[in-house]
Enzyme design. Structure first.
Site, PDB file in Angstrom:
ATOM      1  N   CYS A 193       4.663 -11.960  -3.516  1.00 24.88           N
ATOM      2  CA  CYS A 193       5.897 -11.966  -4.290  1.00 24.88           C
ATOM      3  C   CYS A 193       5.947 -10.686  -5.122  1.00 24.88           C
ATOM      4  CB  CYS A 193       6.046 -13.140  -5.234  1.00 24.88           C
ATOM      5  SG  CYS A 193       6.111 -14.715  -4.399  1.00 24.88           S
ATOM      6  N   ARG A 252       5.554  -6.924  -0.446  1.00 27.06           N
ATOM      7  CA  ARG A 252       4.825  -8.007  -1.115  1.00 27.06           C
ATOM      8  C   ARG A 252       5.278  -9.396  -0.662  1.00 27.06           C
ATOM      9  NH1 ARG A 252       2.229  -8.946  -5.897  1.00 27.06           N
ATOM     10  NH2 ARG A 252       0.934  -7.201  -6.443  1.00 27.06           N
ATOM     11  N   TRP A 310       7.361 -14.538  -1.213  1.00 25.17           N
ATOM     12  CA  TRP A 310       6.479 -14.934  -0.129  1.00 25.17           C
ATOM     13  C   TRP A 310       6.243 -16.418  -0.377  1.00 25.17           C
ATOM     14  CZ3 TRP A 310       1.555 -17.009   0.619  1.00 25.17           C
ATOM     15  CH2 TRP A 310       1.038 -16.889   1.913  1.00 25.17           C
ATOM     16  N   ASN A 313       5.265 -15.042 -10.026  1.00 31.79           N
ATOM     17  CA  ASN A 313       4.349 -14.699  -8.945  1.00 31.79           C
ATOM     18  C   ASN A 313       3.056 -15.448  -9.200  1.00 31.79           C
ATOM     19  OD1 ASN A 313       2.901 -13.529  -6.884  1.00 31.79           O
ATOM     20  ND2 ASN A 313       2.436 -11.677  -8.036  1.00 31.79           N
ATOM     21  N   GLY A 314       2.696 -16.343  -8.292  1.00 31.29           N
ATOM     22  CA  GLY A 314       1.460 -17.096  -8.471  1.00 31.29           C
ATOM     23  C   GLY A 314       1.620 -18.502  -7.958  1.00 31.29           C
ATOM     24  N   LYS A 330      -6.055  -6.554  13.474  1.00 30.48           N
ATOM     25  CA  LYS A 330      -4.987  -5.547  13.619  1.00 30.48           C
ATOM     26  C   LYS A 330      -4.027  -5.939  14.734  1.00 30.48           C
ATOM     27  CE  LYS A 330      -5.150  -3.971  10.749  1.00 30.48           C
ATOM     28  NZ  LYS A 330      -6.008  -3.919   9.596  1.00 30.48           N
ATOM     29  N   GLU A 343      -1.932  -9.237  13.817  1.00 29.03           N
ATOM     30  CA  GLU A 343      -0.908  -9.176  12.770  1.00 29.03           C
ATOM     31  C   GLU A 343       0.258  -8.263  13.141  1.00 29.03           C
ATOM     32  OE1 GLU A 343      -2.271  -7.702   8.941  1.00 29.03           O
ATOM     33  OE2 GLU A 343      -3.526  -6.203   9.893  1.00 29.03           O
ATOM     34  N   HIS A 358     -22.387 -17.029  25.682  1.00 35.12           N
ATOM     35  CA  HIS A 358     -22.717 -18.337  25.096  1.00 35.12           C
ATOM     36  C   HIS A 358     -21.490 -19.228  24.943  1.00 35.12           C
ATOM     37  CE1 HIS A 358     -26.823 -17.129  24.425  1.00 35.12           C
ATOM     38  NE2 HIS A 358     -26.395 -16.004  23.860  1.00 35.12           N
ATOM     39  N   LYS A 370       1.575  -7.830   1.574  1.00 36.78           N
ATOM     40  CA  LYS A 370       0.557  -6.791   1.375  1.00 36.78           C
ATOM     41  C   LYS A 370      -0.530  -7.199   0.380  1.00 36.78           C
ATOM     42  CE  LYS A 370      -1.126  -2.668   2.029  1.00 36.78           C
ATOM     43  NZ  LYS A 370      -1.936  -2.544   3.258  1.00 36.78           N
TER      44      LYS A 370
HETATM   45  C1  F6R Z   1      -5.026  -6.729   7.235  1.00 31.84           C
HETATM   46  C2  F6R Z   1      -5.032  -6.631   5.795  1.00 31.84           C
HETATM   47  C3  F6R Z   1      -5.585  -7.770   5.005  1.00 31.84           C
HETATM   48  C4  F6R Z   1      -6.232  -7.247   3.713  1.00 31.84           C
HETATM   49  C5  F6R Z   1      -6.649  -8.420   2.815  1.00 31.84           C
HETATM   50  C6  F6R Z   1      -7.317  -7.926   1.549  1.00 31.84           C
HETATM   51  O1  F6R Z   1      -4.553  -5.552   7.808  1.00 31.84           O
HETATM   52  O2  F6R Z   1      -4.572  -5.677   5.246  1.00 31.84           O
HETATM   53  O3  F6R Z   1      -6.472  -8.529   5.744  1.00 31.84           O
HETATM   54  O4  F6R Z   1      -7.333  -6.468   4.037  1.00 31.84           O
HETATM   55  O5  F6R Z   1      -5.537  -9.191   2.484  1.00 31.84           O
HETATM   56  O6  F6R Z   1      -6.472  -7.100   0.826  1.00 31.84           O
HETATM   57  P1  F6R Z   1      -7.025  -6.065  -0.219  1.00 31.84           P
HETATM   58  O7  F6R Z   1      -7.763  -5.019   0.516  1.00 31.84           O
HETATM   59  O8  F6R Z   1      -5.807  -5.547  -0.900  1.00 31.84           O
HETATM   60  O9  F6R Z   1      -7.924  -6.832  -1.142  1.00 31.84           O
END
Ligand code: F6R
Length: 585
Positions: A2, A27, A70, A96-97, A468, A471, A487, A580
């Protein structure tokens, strides 16, 4: 998660909030909304979907708040979008929270006759404020902060107040100080075009921003005033723009030509000091989430290989299950791009309570993690806007290597290795290379599953490759330790199943045997590494950088994920359901 922004000044608030909200979209992008105050009335506009897809609709007033959501509690709908109003529509809040005791509080409010219009936990803040308004807006917010549990950042506007009152418990908010105008946001980029002078709000603090007056910071519990320093942020706004690139993700992948080099540029004395602390610690834990967690996992191997040192790794959400091992002399090394990830911040609070020392690798200067850590290495990758982390990953890895080499007493050898990685990455990332990877993406983008295998440091990179690809392209991807395939997971391999094999170190021989086992069952082998093996159907060449191979191997997989996403028409920079900064548990 958010994005929140507020404005107090003499200009029309709604266009400013609209522009800022677009900068915060990474966000959360489920819905958006605005509230302004004009002529003793609260004006509201809300919508479902992305703010960037919505037209601008002006609402009057020079004071306002805005939110991009979000979803946590309640589905994605206009009713659930923020701001939320009290029963009498005299005040509006954005949040936000997560309010952990929301169920109980909501039942109480309903019993007492409040009419709730949404399914969100956030709306109860507006009604709790309404109930406590006998104490005045500022005190009502203080009381509400004492009632709600969990991590929150809240901004409030009220019909008869010429400003914003905000409070922080866990989730970040920062005040931007302009020329006779103030901003308050979850992230600095929201107002960076207007000002780079900021004041940080710490946990347990509130701020009252009244038009024409200097913001007043208060400790929520004691009510005592707090004086704040004005801090200048030296970020370049153009770094946070896409430029000629189609997406932030590809721009950020390409920036790794420089970011690895920038990351290495650390204060040697500080590196040596922390390396010494690592060597003297009674147990070292690495922790982070998602991609940053995979960097920590790689760190476990790096310390073992280079410094012959055992360090433990745990993803932050699992950290509480290990905290019985944490003691006064434990050192916790955390990794985070945003520095605001809730699971990680909880782990840090936990570790600090037990007296452990916390050292962090962070991208965002001034973030909560940066500020609560005993010592921080800024990775200097510049703003990372795409939800999928790319350039932050390799920068974090670079510092992990520096620490491991320093811990082994070989800092200069480490620097030489990393300079080699930086220069070879620069050569590798050319348009021809990108095009070659795009062509491979064309061959596999219709597949339902992709598998990635690696050994040693390339095992966590196989896990990272899977994140990667999933997502960005929404193709199911799964990373395995190459030796584990036989295994169980090899049962998944059928004709044409793409399997990416990460190579480049002494374990290649065994990984190639595993690749042959896959090929014998019809799998399509995409090899990534410096050497071409016969088993590869396609080969993505990476430079030979010895022990640094995970850094150069992850980059082409980032490119592959990008092209898979583009070919499948996905929303590259803002993949569905993600955000993000993950500021909820
Ligand atoms: C994937 C990605 C997430 C972040 C995770 C931690 O591409 O970006 O998996 O790595 O949410 O975020 P940070 O690094 O901001 O603590």
């Amino acid at each position: 998660m958010c994005g929140i922004i507020g404005y107090v000044g003499n200009k029309e608030a709604s266009p400013i909030l609209h522009e800022s909200l677009r900068k915060l979209e990474y966000r959360g992008y489920d819905s958006y909304g605005f509230a302004t105050i004009d002529k003793n009335k609260v004006w509201i506009r809300k919508g479902k979907g992305k703010i960037s897809d919505a037209g601008f609709e002006k609402i009057p007033g020079t004071i306002g708040i805005a939110h991009t959501r979000w979803a946590t509690h309640g589905n994605v709908s206009k009713a659930n979008s923020h701001p939320h109003l009290d029963c009498q529509k005299k005040l509006a809040i954005i949040h936000n929270g997560i309010i952990e005791n929301f169920d109980k509080l909501k039942k109480g409010l309903v019993r007492r006759g409040h009419k709730l219009r949404s399914q969100t936990d956030s709306e109860i803040i507006a009604h709790l404020l309404e109930e406590n308004m006998d104490a005045g807006l500022e005190n009502a917010l203080k009381r509400v902060m004492g009632i709600i549990e969990g991590r929150s950042a809240i901004l409030v506007v009220k019909d008869d107040f010429d400003g914003i009152v905000a409070a922080r418990k866990g989730s970040p908010i920062i005040v931007g100080v302009g020329d006779n105008e103030y901003f308050i946001a979850s992230d600095i980029p929201a107002f960076l075009k207007k000002t780079n002078n900021v004041m940080y709000i710490d946990d347990g603090e509130m701020v009252v921003i009244e038009n024409g007056k200097t913001p007043r910071f208060v400790n929520i519990e004691t009510g005592k005033s707090i004086s704040k320093r004005l801090i200048k942020i030296d970020w370049d706004t153009t770094q946070a723009e896409k430029g000629d690139y189609a997406h932030f993700m590809i721009k950020e992948i390409m920036e790794q030509k420089e970011t690895i080099l920038r990351a290495i540029n650390q204060d040697d004395k500080e590196i040596q000091k922390v390396a010494k602390a690592i060597n003297n610690a009674f147990g070292v834990f690495l922790t982070g989430c998602g991609t940053a967690g995979n960097v920590c996992h790689t760190g476990e191997y790096i310390f073992s290989k280079i410094a012959k040192k055992h360090v433990n790794y745990a993803v932050s959400s699992e950290f509480p299950s290990y905290d019985d091992f944490i003691a006064k002399k434990t050192l916790v090394l955390t990794v985070s791009q945003s520095g605001e990830t809730a699971d990680l911040l909880e782990a840090v609070t936990d570790a600090k309570k037990k007296g452990a020392k916390v050292i962090s690798l962070v991208n965002v200067k001034g973030s909560t993690l940066d500020r609560v850590s005993d010592s921080t290495f800024l990775i200097n990758a510049g703003p990372e806007k795409a939800v999928a982390s790319t350039k932050a990953t390799t920068a974090q890895l670079a510092i992990m290597y520096l620490l491991a080499y320093a811990s082994a007493g070989k800092l200069n050898e480490g620097k030489r290795m990393l300079l080699d990685v930086a220069s070879k990455t620069n050569d590798m990332l050319n348009p021809r290379y990108d095009e070659r990877i795009r062509k491979i993406a064309e061959k596999i983008y219709k597949k339902k599953n992709i598998y990635i295998i690696g050994r040693s440091t390339n095992y966590p990179m196989a896990l990272e490759s899977a994140i990667k690809i999933m997502e960005v392209s929404y193709i199911h991807a799964h990373g395995f330790a190459a030796g584990e395939l036989k295994h169980g997971p090899i049962a998944l391999i059928d004709k044409g199943a793409p399997v990416i094999v990460l190579c480049g170190d002494e374990s290649d021989k065994d990984s190639i045997s595993n690749a042959m086992e896959v090929k014998a069952r019809g799998g399509l082998i995409i090899g990534v590494g410096p050497k071409k093996y016969d088993v590869f159907d396609h080969w993505i060449k990476t430079p030979d950088v010895g022990v640094g191979s995970p850094m150069v191997n992850i980059i082409p997989v980032q490119l592959l994920a990008y092209h898979l996403g583009v070919l499948r028409g996905c929303n590259i920079d803002m993949p569905r359901n993600l955000a993000k900064s993950v500021t909820v548990k």
